[in-house]
Design an enzyme around this catalytic site. Sequence first.
Site, PDB file in Angstrom:
ATOM      1  N   THR A 147       0.807  -1.219   0.000  1.00 30.32           N
ATOM      2  CA  THR A 147       0.000   0.000   0.000  1.00 30.32           C
ATOM      3  C   THR A 147       0.841   1.271   0.000  1.00 30.32           C
ATOM      4  OG1 THR A 147      -1.694  -1.205   1.216  1.00 30.32           O
ATOM      5  CG2 THR A 147      -1.869   1.192   1.192  1.00 30.32           C
ATOM      6  N   CYS A 148       1.896   1.284   0.776  1.00 31.32           N
ATOM      7  CA  CYS A 148       2.695   2.498   0.906  1.00 31.32           C
ATOM      8  C   CYS A 148       3.425   2.854  -0.379  1.00 31.32           C
ATOM      9  CB  CYS A 148       3.700   2.343   2.045  1.00 31.32           C
ATOM     10  SG  CYS A 148       2.898   2.133   3.656  1.00 31.32           S
TER      11      CYS A 148
END
Length: 981
Positions: free
Chosen positions: A948-949
């Site tokens: 996600t990051c």
Amino acid sequence: MLCFWGAQVREGFELVKPDQVKHGKCGLRSLCPKTAVQDMSAGRIFAGFIRDGKVSVLRLRSEDYDHDGKLKQLQLKNKIRLIVCGADDAVLLSDSGKVLIMDKSTVCKPLKGLENRQVIQIACGDHHSVALTNDGQVFVWGENSHGQLGLRKDHPGSPSAQHVQSLSGVPLAQISAGGDHSFVLSLSGVVFGWGKNSAGQLGLGDTTDRHVPTVVNSLNRKKTVSISCGGEHTATLSKGGTVFTFGSGGSGQLGHKSFRDEHHPRVVAELWGSEVSQVTCGRHHTLVSVTSSKMIYSFGCWIHGKRGNGKMIKKFVPFPVDLSTQYNHDYTIEKLVAGENHSFALFFKELGNESAMSKPNPSRGIVTLNERMIDRWVSERDSWVTIKREITKVFSSAACLNGSFLKASHEEQDFELAEKAFSKLLGNEKVISKVVKVVEQMLRSLNPNPVGVESLRIYFLVPELIGRIQKQQRTELTEALASKILQLDADSHKVLEKYWSKLPDDRLKSLVKIFRKASAELIGQISRGKINQDIHLEKFLKILQMIYKVCCSANRDIPNRDFIIHEINDLLDTLQATMAYLEDCNDVLDIAFKSYYIRTIKILFKFSFAADTASKWRMFRYLRNEWIQSIPDLFIYNDNTNMLRINRESLLTDTLEYLRQNIHSYFHRLEVVFIGENGVDMRGLSAEFFSLLSQSLLKWENKVLEVHESSLVWFNPDDMQANRDFYYLGVICGMALYNHHYINIDFPLALFKKLLQQSPTLNDLEELSPVEARSLKSLLEEDEDEVVDMLFLDFTVKGQELIPNGNQIPVTKVNRQKYVDLYVDFVFNKSVKSQFEHFSEGFSKACPFDGWSMFHPEELQELLHGSPKYEWKELQQCASYEKCSASDELIKNFWTVFFELSEENKKKFLIFLYGTDRVPVGGFSKRSLKILLLECPDADDRLPEAQTCFGRLILPKYSDTNTLRDKLIHVINFCKVFGRA
């Protein structure tokens, strides 16, 4: 022929022999000298005559001098074309435009201060004089006891000519001087007066002296064509022949059937409809002539008798001067002269008569640009020395330029005429270069405190020139124009903005383009490393800001995009590259460049209307970081980071508890940890946190928010006890903005208007509550006189009064607009006043860097909500690939499956991949998407993973499309716990 009447004088003035003087009724006399009188004037002690360019003067009898002197011809080298007599002396004007002063002993000397000027008009008061030069400048000299020189209060008198700078730029048609007051008249008919005002002779409605030229507003739109000053009264003549008088009326010289003073210009009613062609004022009387009927009328002091030695009488209404019928048939009245106690009429035989005498030189006007002049310049039919001199004469004077491009009415500028003239000038490079250079010098010398609207016309003409010249000529001229506009006083700014608001759209857009283009060029230079351009840039942006505000306040159809300077993005790219380079470099020069770029961005920040949303967002982040570094003492732990530990099951409760305990550190960089889950927040976790928190807020049992029919969310107006809840709601929204995350709560645009201190409108209510707004719009369109008869409305909403005693005031056709305005105000302001105040307080607390105030409401809404546009094809186009390519079969299958998903599932995919389904400002291209192909033996048993990051999707190499589809739909619907990385 010369006719005269009044006090006793030497018979025939020695212009003719006494027996050649003809006598008429009531002391009227006439004479026809062999050499025609071309001009004449009479004052208190002198009468002067010009014949064939030569001047003769005669001393008049007075209290100090009991007999007339002899006619004396002055021995002058120059031919004289005008003479004006004052109380004790006279002023002479030569054919070449030189001014001579004659003293009591009739000695003439050149006037100092006008050596290099060409004068076209002169006027003389009791002890002061005025001159108008051919380049439109007014000069004065003499006494200044009552401000009659117009220079300033307490300015001493001067024997030499002094420039009245405040009138620079006003294209003048006429000057006049009275006892101790002065007047000028512009080409557009605007009247300016100054000096003594003891009897209201300035027409300003009072008796206060004026020390600087002041517009006589009551004469605006009267189309004044001439003006004359008497001892203590003034008369004006309007187009069509209407006469106005004001000032001292003690001798009846105003013609108003009374001996009262008048402080405002008043029509001489007895002359109404007479089509007066000329008016002139003496010491205590006034003369007018009517060319069509060849009549002269007089009012005021009158010496009655055969030889002018009768008794003094006063007439307070105009009465005709009895002219002989032979004069009427053969002659026309050319000039009236009213002196101390004398009156004169200069007649000339009508044109076409073989024996017609030569008329005097007409009063010359200021130099103006014309087509023939331009043709001579461009074709270089004259020598370059002559052309340069003429260019300098015209273009160094704002008055000449302002007078050059007027419509036939002289009241408005003719932009098409200016456009044609400037386009022609472009035909000769040498000519246009000289023009630009002279105009630049003229601009820098302009008076920052001009008098009157007409002097501001230059600020509309110069842009017409700028818009047509080359880049190298344009920059300095634009800078000179911007500098001078910014130096104008506040009143002039208001006038300028008013006229901008009335410009046609194409002219206004051209003005925007000039300063936008100049700003873009400077930003480009700054991006390329050229320093010290930020000062000039700020000037251009200030002008653009003025025009932008005009467009907004006047509701002009000039879109915001016309103001946007796209080169700002290039500058931000340069700054980004510079900052990246400086991470490993400590070179002093490079650091100075970074400081210069930051300083430039701070300037741009103040003029945010010129940047698009993406550029503003980038500036916001740069300047926010600068702001953080400027207050390091506030950050005392965790490297300026706030660690928020929460459970998914109690997310809202944990968040509120965190906010209560960390009241002073909302604006630190936020880092989120979901308890019991692995993962380090590198923006992915906090993005998901705000997405989940948005859902919790909408379900909050405290009912802080309510969802309207439009699906938009607004404050609950009935929840008056939970002010801290609204404060924390504001904190959460502020934290999201400060940390570059999105809140998935659909607030209406009205909220962002209120945050930016703008007022919501009925259109905003229609966005929030369409049915409610439509009923109000119907109310405004209702044709019935009494709306209440049909709707039974009063000034209340939901039982609350909009105004005091509102329940007793019915809504009618007369007051319905007020009702609707108050209704909208109630919904967005009054009913949620406390709620919004606490929300705003929390928002500002969590986002204390006020950079967000540079955004438009629509932009601020997008920054907090994300973009409303889901361009799914753009997501595919901006994707990059690892260990695979866009042409791989699996990648093709992935995009096939993705585009088959419903809109809801596509948004779930965004949450799975990024932690939020919000589209960033600028679209998907502003967010990274990387797809990594994972080859492994058990691929069909694995689920897709999301880092996600980093915006990375790890996609196992599935054996077929159906498996890919099943696995993808499963993860986006059921994989809600962080650990996907």
